[in-house]
Design a protein around this motif. Structure first.
Motif, PDB file in Angstrom:
ATOM      1  N   LEU A  12      21.857 -48.543   4.151  1.00 29.05           N
ATOM      2  CA  LEU A  12      22.770 -48.744   5.270  1.00 29.05           C
ATOM      3  C   LEU A  12      22.732 -47.530   6.186  1.00 29.05           C
ATOM      4  CD1 LEU A  12      24.849 -50.748   6.414  1.00 29.05           C
ATOM      5  CD2 LEU A  12      26.602 -49.517   5.149  1.00 29.05           C
ATOM      6  N   TRP A 110      23.684 -54.664   9.004  1.00 28.05           N
ATOM      7  CA  TRP A 110      23.072 -54.927   7.697  1.00 28.05           C
ATOM      8  C   TRP A 110      23.116 -56.412   7.366  1.00 28.05           C
ATOM      9  CZ3 TRP A 110      24.472 -57.017   3.022  1.00 28.05           C
ATOM     10  CH2 TRP A 110      23.657 -56.706   1.921  1.00 28.05           C
ATOM     11  N   ARG A 114      19.938 -58.948   6.780  1.00 23.53           N
ATOM     12  CA  ARG A 114      19.755 -59.679   5.524  1.00 23.53           C
ATOM     13  C   ARG A 114      19.731 -61.189   5.755  1.00 23.53           C
ATOM     14  NH1 ARG A 114      17.284 -57.666   1.756  1.00 23.53           N
ATOM     15  NH2 ARG A 114      18.427 -58.709   0.080  1.00 23.53           N
TER      16      ARG A 114
END
Length: 308
Positions: A12, A110, A114
């Motif tokens: 991150l 993030w 994903r």
């Protein structure tokens, strides 16, 4: 564990100095719940999600906790997390003590990365209307897809008895009923929900595999020997939550759902519930039904999503 321990799991970037990140494990469920609860208290005045909710969701057989989550830590203390629960559904929370530091923005990036890697073209989540998360998501370009409400049957409120029509009866489900209950509920929810059918094992992890499950939590409505309705209700402290209620299409319009709700509330009160809750949204069009049995809106949520 760190991101390097999970193949394909990014870290991150963009965190404030002094904070670190890593994938989560089931052992982190309690810490995650503490962060969620702190944010809900700040937004709603009380915590609604329970530790059992987190565990039930994470224990789904199709779900990989480490590959689907990221936690943000201040030393050893978890202060924020993100969870890609499905390719297009995410959950995040940042402890109020750490709001305004850019953590939510880093988590949003993030989640989008994903979701994109999982093949999704859109990702979203549901947050309290007007909350810090709602404002941040609006600033980041997330659009409102629908509005949702938590409704409460206030403590001490009396619900008018709703007898079932002749030929109908309610009983607790047995293990042999589980697959039929799953089929009926998923058929009903997929009439208006834009998602894939939940696998039976995942459904079971959230229902009869949920920590603390008891047979009365899953009630079946029968017409003779024919299954025509299902209610799933569970306790969270002194509150009961009706998580699912469904009636087969060919038996709707006969006053069955209100009778099923009254039954669920009564069973929950017999087991110590002082208050009863459920959630609905604009897609289902059922808010009026719940208000007719005496429920009132306790909180308003918005589901926001962004195109990837």
């Amino acid at each position: 564990m760190n991101a390097a321990d999970v193949p394909g799991h990014p870290g991150l970037p963009g965190l404030p100095a002094g904070l670190t990140s890593r994938p989560l494990t089931m052992a982190d469920a309690e810490a995650v719940h503490a962060v969620i609860a702190a944010e809900e208290v700040a937004d709603l005045g009380e915590a609604e999600l329970t530790l059992e909710d987190v565990v039930a969701d994470w224990q789904r057989p199709s779900y990989d906790v480490a590959a689907s989550t990221i936690g943000v830590l201040d030393g050893d203390r978890l202060v924020a997390y993100a969870d890609l629960s499905a390719p297009d559904v995410a959950y995040t929370a940042v402890h109020p003590d750490h709001h305004g530091r850019g953590i939510g923005t880093a988590l949003a990036r993030w989640v989008q990365d994903r979701a994109r890697a999982a093949g999704s073209t859109r990702v979203g989540t549901q947050v309290p209307e007007g909350s810090a998360a709602d404002r941040l998501m609006a600033d980041l370009g997330y659009e409102v897809r629908w509005t949702a409400w938590d409704l409460e049957l206030p403590e001490g409120a009396e619900v008018q008895a709703r007898p079932l029509p002749d030929g109908y009866a309610l009983r607790d489900a047995t293990d042999a009923d589980h697959e039929a209950a799953w089929t009926l509920v998923e058929d009903a929810f997929l009439e208006w929900s834009d998602r894939e059918r939940m696998p039976l094992a995942d459904f079971g992890a959230r229902v009869w595999g949920r920590p603390g499950f008891e047979p009365w939590n899953l009630r079946l409505l029968l017409h003779g020997e024919d299954l025509v309705g299902v209610t799933h209700v569970f306790l969270a402290g002194d509150a009961a939550y009706v998580a699912r209620i469904a009636v087969r299409p060919d038996h709707r319009g006969r006053g069955l759902a209100p009778a099923m709700l009254v039954d669920a509330f009564g069973r929950a009160r017999e087991h110590g519930a002082a208050r009863c809750y459920l959630s609905t949204d604009t897609r289902a069009g059922a808010r009026g039904l719940y208000e007719k049995v005496g429920m009132v809106v306790s909180s308003t949520w918005v589901n926001r999503s962004v195109t990837l």
